[in-house]
Design an enzyme around this catalytic site. Structure first.
Site, PDB file in Angstrom:
ATOM      1  N   LYS A   1       3.907  -7.715   9.090  1.00 11.21           N
ATOM      2  CA  LYS A   1       4.040  -6.328   9.540  1.00 11.21           C
ATOM      3  C   LYS A   1       2.663  -5.698   9.703  1.00 11.21           C
ATOM      4  O   LYS A   1       2.369  -5.059  10.715  1.00 11.21           O
ATOM      5  CB  LYS A   1       4.835  -5.528   8.507  1.00 11.21           C
ATOM      6  N   ASN A   2       1.806  -5.895   8.711  1.00 14.31           N
ATOM      7  CA  ASN A   2       0.514  -5.187   8.710  1.00 14.31           C
ATOM      8  C   ASN A   2      -0.526  -5.800   9.640  1.00 14.31           C
ATOM      9  O   ASN A   2      -1.636  -5.283   9.758  1.00 14.31           O
ATOM     10  CB  ASN A   2      -0.018  -5.076   7.278  1.00 14.31           C
TER      11      ASN A   2
ATOM     12  N   CYS B   1       2.741  10.024   1.458  1.00 16.38           N
ATOM     13  CA  CYS B   1       4.020   9.328   1.304  1.00 16.38           C
ATOM     14  C   CYS B   1       4.205   9.131  -0.200  1.00 16.38           C
ATOM     15  O   CYS B   1       3.415   9.614  -1.012  1.00 16.38           O
ATOM     16  CB  CYS B   1       3.999   7.991   2.046  1.00 16.38           C
TER      17      CYS B   1
ATOM     18  N   ARG C   1      -2.698   9.540   1.050  1.00 21.34           N
ATOM     19  CA  ARG C   1      -2.940   8.760   2.275  1.00 21.34           C
ATOM     20  C   ARG C   1      -3.727   9.552   3.335  1.00 21.34           C
ATOM     21  O   ARG C   1      -3.306   9.714   4.454  1.00 21.34           O
ATOM     22  CB  ARG C   1      -1.617   8.279   2.887  1.00 21.34           C
TER      23      ARG C   1
ATOM     24  N   ASP D   1      -0.112  -4.556  -2.360  1.00 30.17           N
ATOM     25  CA  ASP D   1       1.237  -4.710  -1.810  1.00 30.17           C
ATOM     26  C   ASP D   1       2.063  -5.755  -2.547  1.00 30.17           C
ATOM     27  O   ASP D   1       3.250  -5.919  -2.253  1.00 30.17           O
ATOM     28  CB  ASP D   1       1.169  -5.066  -0.316  1.00 30.17           C
TER      29      ASP D   1
ATOM     30  N   ARG E   1      12.055  -1.800   6.732  1.00 36.47           N
ATOM     31  CA  ARG E   1      10.805  -1.489   7.433  1.00 36.47           C
ATOM     32  C   ARG E   1       9.869  -2.690   7.409  1.00 36.47           C
ATOM     33  O   ARG E   1       9.092  -2.903   8.328  1.00 36.47           O
ATOM     34  CB  ARG E   1      10.099  -0.302   6.759  1.00 36.47           C
TER      35      ARG E   1
HETATM   36  C1  EPZ Z   1      -2.845  -0.511   4.735  1.00 36.76           C
HETATM   37  O1  EPZ Z   1      -2.643   0.877   4.552  1.00 36.76           O
HETATM   38  C2  EPZ Z   1      -1.465  -1.149   4.659  1.00 36.76           C
HETATM   39  N1  EPZ Z   1      -0.631  -0.641   5.751  1.00 36.76           N
HETATM   40  C3  EPZ Z   1      -0.821  -0.852   3.318  1.00 36.76           C
HETATM   41  O2  EPZ Z   1       0.440  -1.517   3.263  1.00 36.76           O
HETATM   42  C4  EPZ Z   1      -1.714  -1.420   2.218  1.00 36.76           C
HETATM   43  O3  EPZ Z   1      -1.159  -1.115   0.960  1.00 36.76           O
HETATM   44  C5  EPZ Z   1      -3.120  -0.810   2.342  1.00 36.76           C
HETATM   45  O4  EPZ Z   1      -3.641  -1.059   3.670  1.00 36.76           O
HETATM   46  C6  EPZ Z   1      -4.088  -1.397   1.331  1.00 36.76           C
HETATM   47  O5  EPZ Z   1      -4.176  -2.781   1.508  1.00 36.76           O
HETATM   48  C7  EPZ Z   1      -0.792  -1.177   6.993  1.00 36.76           C
HETATM   49  O6  EPZ Z   1      -1.609  -2.064   7.206  1.00 36.76           O
HETATM   50  C8  EPZ Z   1       0.104  -0.637   8.076  1.00 36.76           C
HETATM   51  P1  EPZ Z   1      -6.239   1.990   3.252  1.00 36.76           P
HETATM   52  P2  EPZ Z   1      -3.871   1.904   4.827  1.00 36.76           P
HETATM   53  O7  EPZ Z   1      -6.777   2.843   4.340  1.00 36.76           O
HETATM   54  O8  EPZ Z   1      -4.693   1.393   5.944  1.00 36.76           O
HETATM   55  C9  EPZ Z   1      -7.719   5.775   0.819  1.00 36.76           C
HETATM   56  C10 EPZ Z   1       2.745  -1.713   2.935  1.00 36.76           C
HETATM   57  O9  EPZ Z   1       3.486  -1.648   1.955  1.00 36.76           O
HETATM   58  N2  EPZ Z   1      -8.111   6.312   2.134  1.00 36.76           N
HETATM   59  O10 EPZ Z   1      -6.866   0.657   3.003  1.00 36.76           O
HETATM   60  O11 EPZ Z   1      -3.317   3.259   4.906  1.00 36.76           O
HETATM   61  C11 EPZ Z   1      -6.206   5.646   0.675  1.00 36.76           C
HETATM   62  O12 EPZ Z   1      -5.638   6.867   0.258  1.00 36.76           O
HETATM   63  C12 EPZ Z   1       1.623  -0.718   3.126  1.00 36.76           C
HETATM   64  O13 EPZ Z   1       2.846  -2.585   3.843  1.00 36.76           O
HETATM   65  C13 EPZ Z   1      -8.869   7.492   2.174  1.00 36.76           C
HETATM   66  O14 EPZ Z   1      -9.189   8.081   1.138  1.00 36.76           O
HETATM   67  O15 EPZ Z   1      -4.682   1.746   3.468  1.00 36.76           O
HETATM   68  C14 EPZ Z   1      -6.071   4.569  -0.366  1.00 36.76           C
HETATM   69  O16 EPZ Z   1      -6.224   5.136  -1.649  1.00 36.76           O
HETATM   70  C15 EPZ Z   1       1.578   0.271   1.984  1.00 36.76           C
HETATM   71  N3  EPZ Z   1      -9.228   8.006   3.382  1.00 36.76           N
HETATM   72  C16 EPZ Z   1      -7.253   3.645  -0.074  1.00 36.76           C
HETATM   73  O17 EPZ Z   1      -8.182   4.431   0.698  1.00 36.76           O
HETATM   74  C17 EPZ Z   1      -8.901   7.370   4.564  1.00 36.76           C
HETATM   75  O18 EPZ Z   1      -9.280   7.867   5.645  1.00 36.76           O
HETATM   76  C18 EPZ Z   1      -6.886   2.405   0.744  1.00 36.76           C
HETATM   77  O19 EPZ Z   1      -6.215   2.862   1.904  1.00 36.76           O
HETATM   78  C19 EPZ Z   1      -8.135   6.172   4.495  1.00 36.76           C
HETATM   79  C20 EPZ Z   1      -7.772   5.659   3.276  1.00 36.76           C
END
Ligand code: EPZ
Length: 419
Positions: free
Chosen positions: A22-23, A116, A121, A306, A398
């Site tokens: 998915k990701n 969420c 996020r 995850d 999902r």
């Molecule tokens: C991706 O989310 C994945 N989703 C998530 O999978 C996964 O848990 C996550 O990466 C971490 O590996 C997809 O790929 C569609 P991040 P993403 O940006 O990109 C903070 C699942 O279950 N952050 O790496 O949103 C954020 O709040 C989902 O499949 C900021 O502060 O994750 C988090 O604490 C859940 N500012 C950390 O960084 C930003 O602009 C990591 O988030 C962006 C992120």
């Protein structure tokens, strides 16, 4: 509302084919916006999130045609650069169209995804990096409005925090920018490598793939390609836990052991046998008891957030105490009260969960709060005494392609019922 019923006690044995990730699929779909030629993605998983992303693309004027597991996205002419709120709210990964739209059209309006269940996020890292590339960003009425009338220009960007989505958005935007972009402290998840491999096949000039420093030389345009979606390491890790918990023996086909080194290390410490074979992983366990083992979630190649809920379900029946630290998301322990309803003994201290293994779990009515928590409840149900009823299973749909069918085929007593 549909729910899933699981009758515990069955040992799982047999073969499961792992679907496309998915990701990986979601950013790959967004990449279709970078070219006016068709992008064909094969090994596409049948997931609600893929359908949502496809609907978002159609709303932008992209034609989408599915032929079994191959989907063709043709963005020859875009009719809109606006990602509507209802879609972005449904799936926050919609924000991944921001970079490609600004790079291709010089403008984009994307609803702010909002938080969420697992955390706030924010998307501040995406926005500040796009500004460094020359985009003017304003927030108005809950929308991000980005414009770059003269196109994006290459920049030297250092992410203050590792972010999968920000790395993907900026990697895609940089492929069409003027000049060189360097992304420092980039995320290194396999899904990013898969995206970069696809972009290179489309004519992008990227070096440093698989490292925390990506260098992109912008090119005037990209062309189409045919690209297979990489196998889902999280799905594979989930079923590996199912094999260990039920003391079963599963052959996970199409799974990539090199994408699961940290979880495989924990599985072996817990007492499972993991055999890395060409294109597959075999996981079996005949130990009388599983051994509780600590782990901490961190960016790849460390243990993935995850898989945290799934491994917690396993630790809840292991002998001893496991300390689980969640460093990625601030609120990713919602599965704890649900596991506790099944007899688990878990306490939370800030970012850590202390899991005291119990002799066994008992079936209960539980709900799922996010995608990975929902599948953790299925895993707990597989070993619980009696029946477990899991509500809110739209989360499951999902991100898991035919999870009941795959588990039933290897011996689980699991069914979906309409309530
Ligand atoms: C991706 O989310 C994945 N989703 C998530 O999978 C996964 O848990 C996550 O990466 C971490 O590996 C997809 O790929 C569609 P991040 P993403 O940006 O990109 C903070 C699942 O279950 N952050 O790496 O949103 C954020 O709040 C989902 O499949 C900021 O502060 O994750 C988090 O604490 C859940 N500012 C950390 O960084 C930003 O602009 C990591 O988030 C962006 C992120």
């Amino acid at each position: 509302m549909a729910k899933i019923l699981v009758q515990g006690g069955n040992r799982l044995e047999g073969k499961i084919t792992i679907s496309g990730a998915k990701n990986a699929a979601l950013p790959l779909i967004a990449a279709a916006l970078l070219t006016d030629k068709p992008l064909v993605l094969t090994n596409m998983p049948g997931l609600d999130d893929v359908q949502t992303m496809s609907n978002l693309m159609k709303g932008l004027g992209v034609s989408v045609e599915r032929d079994r597991d191959a989907v063709t996205f043709d963005a020859a002419r875009l009719s809109s650069t606006k990602a509507p709120e209802e879609l972005v709210r449904t799936m926050r990964a919609s924000v991944l169209v921001l970079g490609p739209l600004v790079a291709r059209e010089g403008k984009a309006q994307v609803a702010l995804p909002g938080g969420c269940a697992i955390g706030a996020r924010p998307v501040d890292l995406h926005l500040s990096a796009l500004e460094q590339m020359g985009a003017d960003i304003t927030i108005r009425d809950g929308f991000v409005e980005a414009v770059a009338p003269d196109g994006l220009r290459g920049a030297f960007i250092t992410f203050p925090k590792v972010s999968v989505g920000a790395t993907e958005n900026l990697l895609m935007a940089a492929t069409l920018a003027k000049g060189e972009t360097v992304l420092n402290n980039a995320a290194q998840e396999p899904e990013i490598t898969d995206l970069a491999d696809c972009l290179r096949a489309m004519g992008a000039n990227i070096t440093g793939i698989g490292t925390s420093r990506l260098t992109i030389q912008g090119v005037p345009s990209l062309h189409g390609t045919v690209h297979p979606v990489v196998a889902d390491r999280i799905e594979a890790g989930t079923f590996a836990v199912a094999a260990a918990m039920t003391r079963g023996d599963l052959l996970l086909e199409n799974a990539r052991a090199d994408h699961l080194t940290a979880p495989i290390d924990i599985l072996r410490r817990v007492g499972a046998t993991v055999l890395e074979q060409e294109g597959s992983i075999r996981v079996h366990c005949s130990a009388d008891t599983l051994t509780a083992t600590d782990f901490t979630t961190e960016p790849f190649p460390a243990f993935p957030t995850d898989l945290q809920a799934q491994f917690m379900a396993m630790m809840s029946i292991a002998s001893g105490t496991a300390v689980i630290r969640e460093t990625i998301f601030e609120n990713r322990f919602m599965h704890v009260p649900e596991l506790t309803r099944m007899g688990a003994s878990i306490s939370i201290n800030d970012r850590s969960a202390i899991v005291r293994g119990v002799g066994g779990l008992t079936g209960a009515h539980v709900i799922a709060t996010d995608l990975r928590a929902s599948v953790a409840m299925v895993l707990a149900g597989l070993v619980a005494e009696g029946q477990t009823e899991i509500g809110n299973i739209y989360h499951l749909d999902r991100g898991y392609d035919q999870v009941e069918a795959k588990l039933s085929a290897v011996g689980a007593s699991i069914q979906r019922v309409e309530s």
